[in-house]
Design a protein around this motif. Structure first.
Motif, mmCIF file in Angstrom:
data_model
loop_
_atom_site.group_PDB
_atom_site.id
_atom_site.type_symbol
_atom_site.label_atom_id
_atom_site.label_comp_id
_atom_site.label_asym_id
_atom_site.label_seq_id
_atom_site.Cartn_x
_atom_site.Cartn_y
_atom_site.Cartn_z
ATOM 1 N N UNK A 111 0.859 -1.425 -0.002
ATOM 2 C CA UNK A 111 0.017 0.052 0.119
ATOM 3 C C UNK A 111 0.893 1.171 0.058
ATOM 4 N N UNK A 112 0.323 2.429 -0.471
ATOM 5 C CA UNK A 112 1.129 3.730 -0.926
ATOM 6 C C UNK A 112 0.314 4.579 -0.156
ATOM 7 N N UNK A 113 -0.749 4.328 0.786
ATOM 8 C CA UNK A 113 -1.497 5.376 1.322
ATOM 9 C C UNK A 113 -1.632 5.137 2.791
ATOM 10 N N UNK A 114 -1.785 5.898 3.729
ATOM 11 C CA UNK A 114 -2.037 5.625 4.983
ATOM 12 C C UNK A 114 -3.195 6.981 5.361
ATOM 13 N N UNK A 115 -4.052 6.132 6.190
ATOM 14 C CA UNK A 115 -5.148 7.012 6.874
ATOM 15 C C UNK A 115 -5.275 6.764 8.262
ATOM 16 N N UNK A 116 -5.096 8.179 8.862
ATOM 17 C CA UNK A 116 -5.104 7.864 10.222
ATOM 18 C C UNK A 116 -6.599 8.427 10.831
ATOM 19 N N UNK A 117 -7.308 7.520 11.492
ATOM 20 C CA UNK A 117 -8.624 7.979 12.077
ATOM 21 C C UNK A 117 -8.627 7.815 13.593
ATOM 22 N N UNK A 118 -9.762 8.132 14.164
ATOM 23 C CA UNK A 118 -9.864 8.080 15.473
ATOM 24 C C UNK A 118 -9.617 9.250 16.387
ATOM 25 N N UNK A 119 -9.990 9.027 17.564
ATOM 26 C CA UNK A 119 -9.664 10.373 18.635
ATOM 27 C C UNK A 119 -8.230 10.878 18.572
#
Lengths: 313, 80
Positions: free
Chosen positions: A232-240
């Protein structure tokens, strides 16, 4: 055109959001803030949510300029989370779904974070780091499931920071994590041993830097491993915890080294909110899912990979 | 023991029944709660021990009150 209203209240935030085909029409939210040194207990949190949920619902409709008749589907958080707060939110969702004669849809809270992050950042197929007070997971999509590649084996990263904040009585307003971040910025040196005594005084900002750096390094490492595994060449950070700028910075360095792209959102969408449940609900509803009233029970445990992702190829 | 709550109509009693029924009691075993509707009356039946009856009924009343408030604020005008 499909309009979905989403109810979220699985922890100390309570929110109602309305989504119309990828557009956030409204997303009001309140936070149950406890005194320094105290965490939030389920029954007190539920009492807070009961006291404000109907006001927030009215705000959400008014701000969106909608009438109940305009809504196509009522989504709510089925789990995971704290039992009593989850029940509070589910009761209102079930009741309005019946009063307005609309289909009901139980949404997995973690899926809500992922779908909101994808909507806001337009990340196509990211490796997702989901970090909050209750969860720490590295997730990647594969064959109709959000697969968990790595997770905490004990407490969540946000819980670790919250607990530390409680021990040293850092304010819970607006959140312990935010206050740690501000104090950690002031730390001038990275201490090898988290033991800082100066005469009769103690300094904690160095320890906070140390704690943040250590926790976040661990998260960056497992995210990088998942990326390598998935190509993968994408990172998504989610959450508080995802709105922590130091975490975003450290993840950004790793991404740059790999030629990957980092996606993150600000506190409006990182922190629990109603629109994320509406957005995941929108995707689920459009792919044909609904929840019958008798199946609408809440559940404190509900793993991300239990949900069949019927809305992605 | 049973607790009876009258509603203006059977439609509202049934909405409350369907909102309150799906969640299981948090306690494991020893508790038997059932909610039923006859005409426009919702009844909560249980064979709780006295020491847990108060907690169980309190929680039921909190939930019922929230459902009633929701109905009051968000019912649609009835079409004749």
């Amino acid at each position: 055109m499909t309009i979905v209203i989403g109810f979220e209240g699985s922890a100390n935030k309570i929110g109602v959001g309305i989504i119309k085909d990828g557009e956030v029409l409204s997303n009001p939210r309140r936070t149950y803030i406890t005194p320094p040194g105290q965490g939030f207990m389920p029954s007190d949190t539920a009492r807070h949510h009961r006291a404000v949920i109907l006001t927030i619902l009215k705000e959400a409709l008014d701000e969106a300029g909608l009438k109940p008749q305009d809504i196509d589907c009522v989504a709510y958080t089925k789990g995971p989370g704290m039992g009593a707060p989850l029940v509070t939110v589910a009761l209102v969702a079930r009741t309005v779904a019946q009063l307005w004669d609309k289909p009901l849809l139980g949404v997995n809270h973690c899926i809500g974070h992922i779908e909101m992050g994808r909507l806001i950042t337009k990340a196509h197929n990211p490796t997702v780091l989901y970090v909050s007070g209750g969860n720490t997971q590295v997730i990647a999509y594969s064959e109709r499931r959000y697969r968990i590649f790595g997770e905490t084996i004990d407490i969540a990263v946000g819980n670790c920071l919250d607990r530390f904040a409680r021990v040293i009585k850092i304010s819970n307003d607006p959140s312990p994590g935010y206050n740690i971040e501000q104090m950690a910025k002031k730390g001038t040196q990275y201490v090898e041993l988290p033991y800082t005594v100066k005469g009769m005084d103690v300094s904690f900002s160095g320890i906070l830097s140390y704690i943040e750096e250590t926790l976040f390094s661990m998260l960056v490492e497992i995210t990088e491993r998942a990326m390598a595994h998935c190509g993968s060449q994408e990172v998504l950070i989610v959450g508080g915890v995802g709105c922590n700028l130091r975490l975003q910075e450290m993840m950004g360095v790793m991404c740059e080294e790999r030629g990957a792209k980092l996606f993150s959102t600000d506190e409006r969408f990182c922190i629990d909110n109603g629109a994320m449940i509406a957005q995941a609900g929108w995707e689920m509803f459009r792919s044909g899912q609904v929840t019958e009233l008798e199946d609408s029970w809440i559940t404190q445990r509900f793993r991300t990979d239990e949900v069949e992702v019927t809305w992605r190829a | 023991s049973s607790l009876d709550v009258p509603f203006p109509s059977s439609r509202e009693a049934l909405i409350a029944l369907r909102s309150l029924s799906p969640d299981k009691e948090p306690r494991k075993g020893g508790i038997s709660k059932e909610i039923t509707v006859k005409d426009n009356t919702l009844s909560r039946w249980s064979a709780d021990e006295a020491r847990i009856l108060r907690v169980s009924v309190n929680s039921f009343m909190d939930h019922l009150l929230l459902v009633l408030e929701t109905m009051e604020m968000f019912s649609l005008p009835v079409s004749q």
